[in-house]
Design an enzyme around this catalytic site. Structure first.
Site, PDB file in Angstrom:
ATOM      1  N   LYS A  94      18.580  56.178  26.726  1.00 17.45           N
ATOM      2  CA  LYS A  94      18.835  57.157  25.497  1.00 17.45           C
ATOM      3  C   LYS A  94      17.562  57.793  24.746  1.00 17.45           C
ATOM      4  CE  LYS A  94      22.196  57.937  22.550  1.00 17.45           C
ATOM      5  NZ  LYS A  94      23.514  57.951  22.659  1.00 17.45           N
ATOM      6  N   TYR A 126      -9.719  56.953  15.842  1.00 14.56           N
ATOM      7  CA  TYR A 126      -9.734  55.500  15.020  1.00 14.56           C
ATOM      8  C   TYR A 126     -10.998  55.644  13.951  1.00 14.56           C
ATOM      9  CZ  TYR A 126      -8.511  50.575  14.773  1.00 14.56           C
ATOM     10  OH  TYR A 126      -7.955  49.546  14.219  1.00 14.56           O
ATOM     11  N   ALA A 176      34.649  51.769  16.897  1.00 16.62           N
ATOM     12  CA  ALA A 176      33.953  52.622  16.312  1.00 16.62           C
ATOM     13  C   ALA A 176      34.301  54.094  16.495  1.00 16.62           C
ATOM     14  CB  ALA A 176      32.369  52.282  16.834  1.00 16.62           C
ATOM     15  N   ASP A 228      27.549  55.996  18.742  1.00 17.02           N
ATOM     16  CA  ASP A 228      29.047  55.572  19.257  1.00 17.02           C
ATOM     17  C   ASP A 228      30.027  55.925  18.200  1.00 17.02           C
ATOM     18  OD1 ASP A 228      27.884  54.144  21.453  1.00 17.02           O
ATOM     19  OD2 ASP A 228      27.423  52.389  20.188  1.00 17.02           O
TER      20      ASP A 228
END
Length: 407
Positions: free
Chosen positions: A95, A40, A198, A163
Site C-alpha cells: 500500500k 541534528y 465494510a 476498504d
C-alpha cells in the site's frame, strides 16, 4: 504462469535483493560536519522551538504534511482473513508503494497487535501527531466502523478506511458510467449488493448520498436478504433492512438492474444473471475469483456491462484509482477530515475522466491500439497521468481550502 511459478516469483520479489519493499531515504544532504550540525544537534533545536510555539509549523519543518500512516490489526487481510498483524506487513508495504508511486506520498506502515478495538484506537491516537493522515487498512467489520468513527472524533487529521470509502468511490464512479452506457439512471436503478461488510455498506451509503433510492437497494449477506424481520442484524445492516418477502439472492436478483458483489467466489449463477432486467450491470468484485466469471456472465447475457476486481479483464474496479489521489487532495488542502463531499468529488472526477479521449501514453502503457468510453471502458486506467491532477484538485476544492503548492 503456473501457481508454483507465481509463488516463487512473488516470494523472490519480496525477498531479493533485500527483504521488503520499503526503505527510508533522507531528503536533505548529510555528508559534512556542517550538514550534521543542521540535521541534528544543535541546529535541530530551532524547528523544535518553532513547533512548540505553533504546532502548525510542523507542516513547514517536518514531513508531516506529506506523511500517511497505513495501519492495520491484520484481521481482514486482502481476502485472506484474520492472519494477524505481522502477516499483514507485506500488504501494508505494498500500500505504501502505491501511495508513493501514484501520488508522491510517503508512508510508514504500522502493524498493531490489539486485542480490542479500544486498544487499537488508543495506539493510533497516541501516534497520530507524527502524521498528516491515517489510512486504516484490512480491519474486519464491524470493528472497522467503530474504530474509524472514534478516531475521526478524536483526531484533527484525515482518517480514512480504504476498504470502506476507497472501494465505495471506485464502485460509484464505475456504476454511474455503466448505467449511462446502459441508458439507465442511478435514481431509478434497482440494486442488489451481495456482501454486507465494510465495502458493501459504505458503497451503498455513498450511492444513496449520490441519488440512489434506499428503497431500491437490497442488501444480501451470508444468511440471505437483509430484511426487517431478521433479529440478527447489527446496527449497520439495520440501516438497509427492507420490508420485503424476498429472502434469497436468487429472489433479489430477479428483475434487478445492478448487481454489486463484494463477497466471495462463485456465489452467482448464470440463471441469476439471466433473471436480471434488460441491459443489466454486473460488478463481481470478489478477489481473486469473482462471484461469477466474466465468461459465464457474458454467455448468460450479451447485453450486460461487466466489471471485476481483476486486472486481466476489462473494467477493473481498483482502489488505486482512489486512495492516493484522495489523500493527495486532502493533504494539499490541509483538511482535518475527508468528508462525504470530498468522496463525491472524487467519484465525479473519475467518472468524467473516463468519458474523455484516452491519451496515447495510456494506450502505450497498456499495449492497446484504442480505448473508448463504452461497455469495456467505464473507469480510467491506473497509469493514466491525468488522475494525479484531476482527482486531487477536485478533492481539495471540495475540502473548501486552497490547494497548497507542492514542494
Amino acid at each position: 504462469m503456473s501457481p508454483a511459478s507465481l509463488k516463487k516469483k512473488a516470494l523472490d520479489y519480496h525477498r531479493l535483493p533485500k527483504p521488503g519493499k520499503l526503505e527510508v531515504v533522507s531528503s536533505k544532504p548529510c555528508t559534512t560536519q556542517a550538514d550534521l550540525s543542521l540535521a541534528y544537534t544543535p541546529g535541530v533545536a530551532q524547528p523544535v522551538l518553532e513547533i512548540a510555539r505553533n504546532p502548525e509549523k510542523a507542516y513547514d519543518y517536518t514531513n508531516k504534511g506529506n506523511l500517511v500512516a497505513v495501519i492495520t490489526d491484520g484481521t481482514a487481510i486482502l481476502g485472506l482473513g484474520d492472519r494477524g498483524a505481522l502477516a499483514a506487513k507485506p500488504v501494508m508495504e505494498g500500500k505504501a508503494v502505491l501511495f508513493k508511486q501514484f501520488a508522491g506520498i510517503d508512508v510508514y506502515d504500522i502493524e498493531v497487535n490489539a486485542k480490542t478495538p479500544q486498544d487499537f484506537i488508543k495506539v493510533v491516537e497516541a501516534i497520530a501527531p507524527t502524521f498528516g493522515g491515517i489510512n486504516l487498512e484490512d480491519i474486519a467489520a464491524p470493528h472497522c466502523f467503530e474504530i474509524e468513527a472514534a478516531l475521526k472524533k478524536r483526531l484533527d487529521i484525515p482518517v480514512f478506511h480504504d476498504d470502506q470509502h476507497g472501494t465505495a468511490v471506485i464502485i460509484c464512479a464505475g456504476l454511474i458510467n455503466a448505467l449511462h452506457v446502459q441508458g439507465k439512471t442511478l435514481e431509478s436503478a434497482k440494486i442488489v449488493c451481495l456482501g454486507a461488510g465494510a465495502a458493501g455498506i459504505a458503497s451503498m451509503k455513498l450511492l444513496v448520498a449520490m441519488g440512489a433510492r434506499k428503497s431500491n437497494i437490497l442488501l444480501v449477506d451470508s444468511k440471505g436478504v437483509v430484511h426487517k424481520g431478521r433479529s440478527d442484524l447489527n446496527a449497520f445492516k439495520k440501516g438497509f433492512a427492507r420490508a420485503t418477502k424476498l429472502r434469497t439472492l436468487e429472489d433479489a436478483m430477479n428483475g434487478a438492474d445492478v448487481f454489486v458483489g463484494v463477497s466471495g467466489a462463485d456465489l452467482v449463477s448464470p440463471a441469476m444473471v439471466k433473471s436480471m432486467a434488460d441491459n443489466p450491470v454486473v460488478f463481481a468484485l470478489a478477489n481473486p475469483n469473482p462471484e461469477i466469471s466474466p465468461a459465464k456472465a457474458m454467455a448468460a447475457r450479451s447485453d450486460l456491462v461487466m466489471a471485476t476486481g481483476r486486472s486481466d479483464y476489462p473494467n477493473q474496479v481498483n482502489n488505486v484509482l482512489g486512495f492516493p489521489f484522495i489523500f493527495r487532495g486532502a493533504l494539499d488542502a490541509r483538511a482535518r477530515e475527508i468528508t462525504q463531499d470530498m468522496l463525491i468529488a472524487a467519484v465525479d472526477a473519475l467518472a468524467e475522466l473516463a468519458r474523455e479521449p484516452v491519451p496515447a501514453a495510456v494506450l502505450k502503457a497498456y499495449q492497446l491500439k484504442k480505448l473508448k468510453f463504452g461497455p469495456d471502458y467505464i473507469l480510467p486506467k491506473p497509469f493514466d497521468p491525468r488522475l494525479a491532477e484531476r482527482v486531487p484538485q477536485a478533492v481539495a476544492k471540495a475540502a473548501g481550502k486552497a490547494v497548497r503548492k507542492r514542494r
